[in-house]
Design an enzyme around this catalytic site. Structure first.
Site, PDB file in Angstrom:
ATOM      1  N   CYS A 119       0.870  -1.170   0.000  1.00 31.78           N
ATOM      2  CA  CYS A 119       0.000   0.000   0.000  1.00 31.78           C
ATOM      3  C   CYS A 119       0.910   1.223   0.000  1.00 31.78           C
ATOM      4  O   CYS A 119       1.943   1.212   0.683  1.00 31.78           O
ATOM      5  CB  CYS A 119      -0.867  -0.006   1.256  1.00 31.78           C
ATOM      6  SG  CYS A 119      -1.908   1.461   1.388  1.00 31.78           S
ATOM      7  N   CYS A 165      -8.143   2.539  -0.575  1.00 32.38           N
ATOM      8  CA  CYS A 165      -8.185   2.692   0.877  1.00 32.38           C
ATOM      9  C   CYS A 165      -8.485   4.166   1.140  1.00 32.38           C
ATOM     10  O   CYS A 165      -7.673   5.032   0.797  1.00 32.38           O
ATOM     11  CB  CYS A 165      -6.836   2.289   1.468  1.00 32.38           C
ATOM     12  SG  CYS A 165      -6.676   2.656   3.227  1.00 32.38           S
TER      13      CYS A 165
END
Ligand code: SAM
Ligand code: DTB
Ligand code: SF4
Length: 327
Positions: free
Chosen positions: A135, A195
């Site tokens: 991420c 996200c």
């Protein structure tokens, strides 16, 4: 295993009034509903562990009123250069060995330069080769940059909307909420998991917490992962002396996020360090199923690994395996 025969409907047409009514429910009713939705979609005894590293700290041109890394405020956080790939990969290995399944790299940029992106792509490839999910959070992206990150093997991009549309301009003036939503669109179009969440405890009203969750829950696709951060107050920022939010309001926010976005991971993010074990347990009961694991967030502290391990043990919680969150 979750009971998939009674999966909660995933709605994208929530109204603010419906969301406000969820916040207003008696606590037991709210938690019961959130936990029921949670069990229909997830194993309630598993929590996903992500470890965070600030790969480029401080000196940021944006003026986000909560942030220690903005060049607009005197916070004592020094501007540093982008870290070397080897140093990042050494930290990632330690995180994996400690039990993390996802490694998140954050940079204090408004948006990345193409030269920097080359280096970040090398980091992504290296972390992936260790068997962890990747991420990054690098600020605003255009479509070509998102496509490049996808090619490097990026699994998730973090880009928070932070607060309600109405409160947004009281917190940040150097970009708009529409800019943020534009980047989220590029990330989704590139096929990267999204996200996106926000921060509570910034002096906003409950109606702003409603507006923030409404913005996320009415997107065409809910974010795959929704971080709920409590403001980490930093001396020197405009929000440095905000009144702390009471933990039960955090629990309510987590519960409402769980009900609105039943298949998304809800991450209990910044602010855990100051929470009691009991308040954290209530957040897990309300449907939080992801945390940042490791003693440091970006510039502030997070609970020590041992504290989380002991709490998980007391609660019978087990770490989620790699890939289990993305199904
Ligand atoms: N510069 C990039 C950006 O803003 O998208 C990436 C890094 S930025 C630090 C990532 C997110 O961390 C922000 O969007 C914000 O939601 C969160 N954050 C930053 N400072 C925080 C604080 N003091 N307390 C809680 N969350 C914070
Ligand atoms: C998110 O929602 N929270 C993380 C991560 N995404 C990048 C950041 C929290 C930062 C807390 C303040 C600090 O450590 O500087
Ligand atoms: Fe910069 Fe991100 Fe901090 Fe805003 S939140 S000042 S964009 S590092």
């Amino acid at each position: 295993m979750p009971d998939t025969s009674v999966l909660a409907e995933v709605r994208h047409d929530w109204t603010r009034a419906e969301i406000a009514a969820l916040f207003d429910l008696p606590f037991a009713d709210l938690i019961h509903r959130a936990q029921s939705v949670h069990r229909q979609n997830f194993d309630p005894n598993r929590v996903q562990l992500s470890t965070l590293l600030s790969i480029k700290t401080g000196g940021c041109p944006e003026d986000c009123g909560y942030c220690s890394q903005s060049a607009h405020f005197e916070t004592g956080v020094k501007a540093e250069k982008l870290m070397a790939v080897d140093a990042v990969l050494a930290d990632a290995r330690r995180a994996r060995d400690a039990g993390a399944t996802r490694y998140c790299m954050g940079a204090a940029w408004r948006s990345p330069k193409d030269k920097d992106l080359d280096q970040v792509c090398d980091m992504i490839e290296g972390v992936r080769a260790m068997g962890m999910e990747t991420c990054v959070t690098l600020g605003m992206l255009n479509a070509a940059q998102a496509a490049r990150l996808k090619t490097a093997g990026l699994d998730y991009y973090n880009h928070n909307i932070d607060t309600s549309p109405e409160y947004y301009e009281k917190i940040v003036s150097t970009r708009s909420l529409d800019d943020r939503l534009g980047t989220l669109g590029h990330v989704r179009d590139a096929g990267i998991h999204v996200c996106s969440g926000g921060i509570i405890g910034m002096g906003e009203q409950r109606s702003d917490r409603v507006g923030m969750l409404w913005t996320l829950a009415t997107l065409d696709d809910h974010p795959d992962s929704v971080p709920v951060n409590m403001l980490a107050e930093t001396e020197g920022t405009p929000l440095g002396r905000s009144e702390a939010l009471e933990p039960l309001e955090l629990v309510r926010t987590v519960a409402v996020a769980r009900i609105l976005m039943p298949r998304s991971m809800v991450r209990l993010s910044a602010g855990r360090e100051g929470l009691s074990d009991e308040a954290q347990a209530l957040c897990y009961l309300a449907g939080a199923n992801s945390i940042f694991f490791g003693p440091r967030l970006l510039t502030t502290n997070n609970p020590a690994n041992e504290r989380d391990v002991v709490l998980f043990d007391r609660l019978g919680i087990k770490p989620m395996e790699v890939g289990a969150a993305a199904e």
